[in-house]
Design an enzyme around this catalytic site. Structure first.
Site, PDB file in Angstrom:
ATOM      1  N   GLU A  31       0.194   9.040   6.260  1.00 15.07           N
ATOM      2  CA  GLU A  31      -1.015   8.030   7.052  1.00 15.07           C
ATOM      3  C   GLU A  31      -2.183   9.157   7.626  1.00 15.07           C
ATOM      4  O   GLU A  31      -3.145   8.050   8.211  1.00 15.07           O
ATOM      5  CB  GLU A  31      -0.241   8.147   8.472  1.00 15.07           C
ATOM      6  CG  GLU A  31       1.079   7.553   8.696  1.00 15.07           C
ATOM      7  CD  GLU A  31       1.980   8.383   7.638  1.00 15.07           C
ATOM      8  OE1 GLU A  31       3.085   7.374   7.529  1.00 15.07           O
ATOM      9  OE2 GLU A  31       2.207   8.952   7.023  1.00 15.07           O
ATOM     10  N   GLU A  36      -5.004  20.375  -4.508  1.00 17.60           N
ATOM     11  CA  GLU A  36      -3.643  20.332  -4.016  1.00 17.60           C
ATOM     12  C   GLU A  36      -2.898  19.344  -4.368  1.00 17.60           C
ATOM     13  O   GLU A  36      -1.271  18.583  -4.419  1.00 17.60           O
ATOM     14  CB  GLU A  36      -3.232  20.445  -2.456  1.00 17.60           C
ATOM     15  CG  GLU A  36      -1.918  20.280  -2.001  1.00 17.60           C
ATOM     16  CD  GLU A  36      -1.915  21.190  -0.349  1.00 17.60           C
ATOM     17  OE1 GLU A  36      -0.450  21.422   0.392  1.00 17.60           O
ATOM     18  OE2 GLU A  36      -3.115  21.836   0.043  1.00 17.60           O
ATOM     19  N   THR A  65       0.196  14.245   5.813  1.00 18.11           N
ATOM     20  CA  THR A  65       0.889  12.783   5.303  1.00 18.11           C
ATOM     21  C   THR A  65       0.302  11.459   5.220  1.00 18.11           C
ATOM     22  O   THR A  65      -1.031  11.811   4.659  1.00 18.11           O
ATOM     23  CB  THR A  65       1.160  12.855   7.036  1.00 18.11           C
ATOM     24  OG1 THR A  65       0.246  12.166   7.701  1.00 18.11           O
ATOM     25  CG2 THR A  65       2.018  13.842   6.989  1.00 18.11           C
ATOM     26  N   GLY A  94      27.991   5.619  -6.321  1.00 18.12           N
ATOM     27  CA  GLY A  94      28.967   5.987  -5.389  1.00 18.12           C
ATOM     28  C   GLY A  94      28.236   7.585  -6.279  1.00 18.12           C
ATOM     29  O   GLY A  94      28.523   8.699  -5.391  1.00 18.12           O
ATOM     30  N   SER A 117      -1.086  17.750  10.143  1.00 11.70           N
ATOM     31  CA  SER A 117      -1.843  17.331   9.021  1.00 11.70           C
ATOM     32  C   SER A 117      -3.344  17.295   9.168  1.00 11.70           C
ATOM     33  O   SER A 117      -4.377  17.580   9.191  1.00 11.70           O
ATOM     34  CB  SER A 117      -1.958  15.920   8.551  1.00 11.70           C
ATOM     35  OG  SER A 117      -0.237  16.107   8.039  1.00 11.70           O
ATOM     36  N   THR A 137       5.276  27.166   2.524  1.00 12.17           N
ATOM     37  CA  THR A 137       6.320  27.694   1.424  1.00 12.17           C
ATOM     38  C   THR A 137       5.949  29.084   0.606  1.00 12.17           C
ATOM     39  O   THR A 137       4.798  28.995   0.880  1.00 12.17           O
ATOM     40  CB  THR A 137       5.436  26.771  -0.284  1.00 12.17           C
ATOM     41  OG1 THR A 137       6.059  25.271   1.070  1.00 12.17           O
ATOM     42  CG2 THR A 137       6.548  26.898  -1.412  1.00 12.17           C
ATOM     43  N   GLY A 160       0.787  18.348   2.576  1.00 14.76           N
ATOM     44  CA  GLY A 160      -0.101  18.695   1.888  1.00 14.76           C
ATOM     45  C   GLY A 160      -1.300  16.902   2.251  1.00 14.76           C
ATOM     46  O   GLY A 160      -2.056  16.971   2.159  1.00 14.76           O
TER      47      GLY A 160
END
Length: 389
Positions: free
Chosen positions: A368, A243, A366, A341, A134, A160, A364
């Site tokens: 944090e 973004e 994190t 389940g 990042s 990507t 894009g």
């Protein structure tokens, strides 16, 4: 319909998109999830329908529509049970193509943006690096001018469309001594000599192609510099607003889909003589999540409306992504639990949604890092300003 932001035209577009996705995309999703490769024909079909040109100028084949058509596009993409397919489409249309439109010159727009709108060319945005994550300013990829060429050396990761793409929009250091003030943006054909793309194996987003890319003395023409020299960092930061809002919308749409599916499942699943939607613990948990998702959606819409008016919404977009991806993660976790389940079985959508949504707080920027960006803006009173081309 939320009439504050969506008109009858938006909703007509939504219905036509839903029909298109059900007919042209949904029958192939399971295959693409298994192979990790989206067949080329679907890109062309998206282009033929105008879906890649929603927000782009008519001069290049676009539709020049407002950002709420993009919101519709994103929301419906995230209701067909493949975050990876959705990512491949929006990374092309709103990461790579955004830079072509904003920083590309007329030649680049004619030769790359117009074919991208038609689905004839696929783009990838290359910012993140193996050692930087990042931390955009810490990138090591360099672009050294040599006569009428730039020589590119370095690597990118988590890209990507990195293997599918026909071109990369690439960030590289042109003045390393300047730190984040020495980054520039370039256009590179993926078939250039010295480019190596390696497909990565991921937890989720299985349908999308994510690559690590290396550049070994790759030569590109000087005219493939986009925008001004050394202005790449403000360009990147400015486009991060879009973004991050995209990822926020993706999150609320995926969470809504998970909740809708779970409500329907609970209305049919029986235990102890009644359907499980009568159990208070489950009902109240689901309502708590629905409330959080709705709050996120309203905030996201408000931020999109401001961005659509040309306002600088980096703070709000960062908040939107931070909150929406966390809320979606938690909601989908609970939805999987409510299926018991069956939630753990691949034939039900929650297992895939759970894996796919986990990328939200990572990609894009994190969570944090986003908290630290917001700390600088709110606590330290640091200002970020739009790039001036």
């Amino acid at each position: 319909m939320n009439s504050t932001y969506f008109t009858e035209e938006h909703e007509s577009f939504r219905k036509s998109l839903q029909l298109f996705l059900q007919k042209e995309v949904v029958p192939h999703i399971e295959k693409w999830e298994k192979t990790g490769s989206i067949e080329r024909f679907i890109w062309k079909k998206f282009g033929d329908m105008g879906f890649f040109g929603i927000s782009y100028p008519e001069a290049y084949g676009g539709l020049n529509l407002d950002l709420f058509y993009t919101v519709v596009f994103l929301e419906e993409l995230h209701k067909i049970k493949s975050g990876g397919f959705a990512a491949a489409m929006w990374a092309h249309a709103y990461l790579a193509m955004t830079h072509l439109n904003a920083e590309g010159d007329e030649r680049i727009k004619q030769d790359y943006l117009a074919p991208s709108i038609l689905g004839d060319k696929i783009g990838a945005m290359c910012i993140t690096e193996p050692f930087g994550g990042s931390d955009v300013a810490a990138m090591r990829t360099t672009a050294v001018k040599n006569g009428d060429k730039y020589i590119i050396n370095g690597s990118k990761t988590f890209i990507t469309n990195g293997v599918y793409a026909d071109y990369y929009v690439l960030a590289a250091k042109t003045s390393p001594e300047k730190g984040n003030k020495g980054i520039s943006i370039f256009l590179m054909d993926t078939n250039s000599k010295g480019v190596t793309a390696t497909k990565l194996d991921k937890l989720g987003w299985r349908a999308s192609d994510t690559a690590e890319i290396s550049f070994d003395n790759v030569e590109i023409p000087v005219e493939n510099l986009m925008g001004e020299l050394d202005k790449g960092f403000p360009y990147i930061m400015q486009h991060f607003a879009l973004e991050r809002l995209i990822m926020a919308v993706n999150a609320h749409a995926t969470a809504e889909y998970a909740l809708e599916y779970t409500i329907d499942y609970m209305s049919q699943r029986q235990a102890f003589g009644t359907t499980i939607n009568k159990f208070q613990a489950l009902r109240h948990t689901l309502i708590d999540h629905a409330t959080e998702v709705e709050h996120c959606k309203i905030f996201n819409y408000a931020a999109v409306a401001r961005l659509d008016k040309g306002e600088y919404v980096v703070k709000e977009a960062t908040m939107a992504k931070l909150k929406s991806t966390k809320v979606a993660d938690e909601a989908i976790y609970s939805c999987l639990q409510m299926l018991g389940g069956y939630g753990y079985m691949e034939e039900y959508p929650l297992a895939r949604l759970f894996r796919d949504s986990r990328l939200g707080p990572i990609g894009g920027g994190t969570s944090e890092i986003l908290r630290e960006i917001l700390s600088k803006m709110i606590i330290d009173k640091q200002e970020y300003k739009p790039a001036v081309k």
